[in-house]
Every structure is written in C-alpha cells, then in structure tokens.
Design a protein around this motif. Structure first.
Motif, PDB file in Angstrom:
ATOM      1  N   ARG A  91       0.844  -1.199   0.000  1.00  0.00           N
ATOM      2  CA  ARG A  91       0.000   0.000   0.000  1.00  0.00           C
ATOM      3  C   ARG A  91       0.874   1.241   0.000  1.00  0.00           C
ATOM      4  O   ARG A  91       1.804   1.356   0.798  1.00  0.00           O
ATOM      5  CB  ARG A  91      -0.890  -0.008   1.245  1.00  0.00           C
ATOM      6  CG  ARG A  91      -1.867   1.138   1.297  1.00  0.00           C
ATOM      7  CD  ARG A  91      -2.806   0.926   2.492  1.00  0.00           C
ATOM      8  NE  ARG A  91      -3.831   1.917   2.517  1.00  0.00           N
ATOM      9  CZ  ARG A  91      -3.769   3.030   3.237  1.00  0.00           C
ATOM     10  NH1 ARG A  91      -2.722   3.276   3.996  1.00  0.00           N
ATOM     11  NH2 ARG A  91      -4.756   3.893   3.214  1.00  0.00           N
ATOM     12  N   PRO A 102      -1.749   6.269  -5.817  1.00  0.00           N
ATOM     13  CA  PRO A 102      -2.179   5.054  -6.512  1.00  0.00           C
ATOM     14  C   PRO A 102      -1.064   4.420  -7.345  1.00  0.00           C
ATOM     15  O   PRO A 102      -0.193   5.112  -7.874  1.00  0.00           O
ATOM     16  CB  PRO A 102      -3.297   5.544  -7.438  1.00  0.00           C
ATOM     17  CG  PRO A 102      -3.740   6.836  -6.873  1.00  0.00           C
ATOM     18  CD  PRO A 102      -2.536   7.439  -6.209  1.00  0.00           C
ATOM     19  N   TRP A 103      -1.107   3.095  -7.419  1.00  0.00           N
ATOM     20  CA  TRP A 103      -0.241   2.361  -8.335  1.00  0.00           C
ATOM     21  C   TRP A 103      -0.761   2.570  -9.751  1.00  0.00           C
ATOM     22  O   TRP A 103      -1.961   2.746  -9.952  1.00  0.00           O
ATOM     23  CB  TRP A 103      -0.305   0.861  -8.026  1.00  0.00           C
ATOM     24  CG  TRP A 103       0.399   0.433  -6.789  1.00  0.00           C
ATOM     25  CD1 TRP A 103      -0.139   0.286  -5.545  1.00  0.00           C
ATOM     26  CD2 TRP A 103       1.775   0.067  -6.676  1.00  0.00           C
ATOM     27  NE1 TRP A 103       0.820  -0.139  -4.665  1.00  0.00           N
ATOM     28  CE2 TRP A 103       2.003  -0.293  -5.331  1.00  0.00           C
ATOM     29  CE3 TRP A 103       2.838   0.008  -7.581  1.00  0.00           C
ATOM     30  CZ2 TRP A 103       3.251  -0.702  -4.876  1.00  0.00           C
ATOM     31  CZ3 TRP A 103       4.073  -0.411  -7.124  1.00  0.00           C
ATOM     32  CH2 TRP A 103       4.275  -0.756  -5.787  1.00  0.00           C
ATOM     33  N   ASP A 161      -2.028   1.376 -13.426  1.00  0.00           N
ATOM     34  CA  ASP A 161      -2.741   0.190 -13.916  1.00  0.00           C
ATOM     35  C   ASP A 161      -1.848  -0.495 -14.948  1.00  0.00           C
ATOM     36  O   ASP A 161      -2.085  -0.411 -16.152  1.00  0.00           O
ATOM     37  CB  ASP A 161      -4.089   0.588 -14.512  1.00  0.00           C
ATOM     38  CG  ASP A 161      -4.945  -0.614 -14.838  1.00  0.00           C
ATOM     39  OD1 ASP A 161      -4.625  -1.732 -14.379  1.00  0.00           O
ATOM     40  OD2 ASP A 161      -5.936  -0.444 -15.567  1.00  0.00           O
ATOM     41  N   LEU A 166      -5.538  -4.308  -8.008  1.00  0.00           N
ATOM     42  CA  LEU A 166      -5.493  -3.002  -7.335  1.00  0.00           C
ATOM     43  C   LEU A 166      -6.780  -2.801  -6.550  1.00  0.00           C
ATOM     44  O   LEU A 166      -7.862  -3.178  -7.013  1.00  0.00           O
ATOM     45  CB  LEU A 166      -5.322  -1.873  -8.346  1.00  0.00           C
ATOM     46  CG  LEU A 166      -4.041  -1.889  -9.177  1.00  0.00           C
ATOM     47  CD1 LEU A 166      -4.045  -0.739 -10.179  1.00  0.00           C
ATOM     48  CD2 LEU A 166      -2.813  -1.813  -8.285  1.00  0.00           C
ATOM     49  N   SER A 167      -6.658  -2.197  -5.361  1.00  0.00           N
ATOM     50  CA  SER A 167      -7.832  -1.872  -4.548  1.00  0.00           C
ATOM     51  C   SER A 167      -7.543  -0.586  -3.781  1.00  0.00           C
ATOM     52  O   SER A 167      -6.473   0.001  -3.935  1.00  0.00           O
ATOM     53  CB  SER A 167      -8.145  -3.028  -3.581  1.00  0.00           C
ATOM     54  OG  SER A 167      -7.059  -3.248  -2.707  1.00  0.00           O
ATOM     55  N   GLY A 226      -6.740   2.199  -5.896  1.00  0.00           N
ATOM     56  CA  GLY A 226      -5.488   1.967  -6.611  1.00  0.00           C
ATOM     57  C   GLY A 226      -4.255   2.059  -5.733  1.00  0.00           C
ATOM     58  O   GLY A 226      -3.145   1.830  -6.190  1.00  0.00           O
ATOM     59  N   ARG A 227      -4.428   2.361  -4.443  1.00  0.00           N
ATOM     60  CA  ARG A 227      -3.273   2.534  -3.553  1.00  0.00           C
ATOM     61  C   ARG A 227      -2.690   1.216  -3.046  1.00  0.00           C
ATOM     62  O   ARG A 227      -1.561   1.177  -2.593  1.00  0.00           O
ATOM     63  CB  ARG A 227      -3.658   3.423  -2.364  1.00  0.00           C
ATOM     64  CG  ARG A 227      -4.011   4.825  -2.809  1.00  0.00           C
ATOM     65  CD  ARG A 227      -4.397   5.766  -1.694  1.00  0.00           C
ATOM     66  NE  ARG A 227      -4.924   5.135  -0.513  1.00  0.00           N
ATOM     67  CZ  ARG A 227      -4.658   5.543   0.726  1.00  0.00           C
ATOM     68  NH1 ARG A 227      -3.869   6.566   0.929  1.00  0.00           N
ATOM     69  NH2 ARG A 227      -5.186   4.938   1.758  1.00  0.00           N
ATOM     70  N   LEU A 264      -1.753  -2.728  -3.978  1.00  0.00           N
ATOM     71  CA  LEU A 264      -1.522  -3.736  -5.000  1.00  0.00           C
ATOM     72  C   LEU A 264      -1.361  -5.068  -4.278  1.00  0.00           C
ATOM     73  O   LEU A 264      -0.558  -5.180  -3.351  1.00  0.00           O
ATOM     74  CB  LEU A 264      -0.262  -3.404  -5.789  1.00  0.00           C
ATOM     75  CG  LEU A 264       0.060  -4.288  -6.982  1.00  0.00           C
ATOM     76  CD1 LEU A 264       0.752  -3.483  -8.062  1.00  0.00           C
ATOM     77  CD2 LEU A 264       0.872  -5.495  -6.598  1.00  0.00           C
TER      78      LEU A 264
END
Length: 147
Positions: free
Chosen positions: A58, A62-63, A65, A88-89, A92-93, A95
């Motif tokens: 985390r 965000p990671w 995509d 991702l959840s 997006g933060r 993985l």
C-alpha cells in the motif's frame, strides 16, 4: 528553559511515527508479516486452510494500472519475479498478489538486502534490514485452527 525542550521532545520522537521493523504475527487463523516505511506498507498473509498466500503493498499514491507487477530482490540471492495476476484496490493505492505458494517471495525477503516493487514506471524500494528472522518466524507460523 530552551535546553529542556529537546529533552521533553525526545520521548515523543521515540514513540511517534510508523513502525519500521519487519514483524511476524498471527491474527486468528492467519499468519502475518508486516512492514511500514516512508514509501509503503507491506503485509504478507498465509492462510493454511487454503493454503493461500498474499502480499499487499500500500502506497500513499495510486499504483499505475500496469499489465505486469514485479519484485526485484537485491542482495546475495537476488532474483526477479513477476506476475500479471495482481489486483489493485483502495482507490489503486494497494496492490495485491495471491498464490498457493510463495517460496520465491519468502526467499527473496529473507536472503537479500532490499527489494524493488515495480509496476509500470513506478518503483517502490523496500529495505529488508531485519526481515530474515521475521520471515523465518512467518514460515514457522502455526496459527490456532479456526472454530
């Protein structure tokens, strides 16, 4: 008076902030391995009932995509592992990768000095100082059976 301020602040500095060390534990029937740094929070879990392993990384941002996620372990037993099965959840933060076996991940964490989590152009450095004994404890974890 001014010389007293640093002495009063020192205890606060010792307890304030994230825990930087790797820490193995058990939550119910799940084995855990946690680490926090300025760059990311890492959590590995093992559910022996599955058996299923997961690693969740985390970040504050965000990671991307990206189609491939990789971890490059740097040190005496360096290796790179990758997957297209990451999720991702948390906006997006976070993985997450799950699998029925995590031998390469655990070996990488235990026997190296650092790791790079890579998705697209994003690279997150993880310090593995102190990870080895906690990874060994995670491997030996036998949680209480679920009731």
């Amino acid at each position: 008076m001014d010389s007293m301020i640093p002495r009063l602040a020192l205890p606060l500095l010792c307890v304030a902030g994230p825990a930087w060390a790797w820490q193995a534990g058990v939550e119910g029937a799940i084995c855990t391995l946690d680490h926090s740094s300025a760059e990311a929070e890492v959590r590995l879990t093992h559910d022996p009932a599955g058996p299923i392993y997961s690693i969740a990384i985390r970040r504050a941002a965000p990671w991307p995509d990206a189609p491939v996620f990789a971890i490059r372990f740097v040190g005496p037993r360096g290796l790179t592992i990758s997957t297209m099965e990451h999720v991702l959840s948390d906006g997006g933060r976070t993985l997450t990768v799950t699998d029925s076996g995590f031998g390469n991940v655990l070996n990488g964490l235990e026997f190296n000095t650092s790791a790079l989590a890579i998705a697209g152009d994003t690279v997150v450095a993880l310090d593995l100082t102190g990870a080895a004994p906690e990874v060994a404890a995670f491997r030996d974890c036998f949680p209480a059976p679920a009731v």
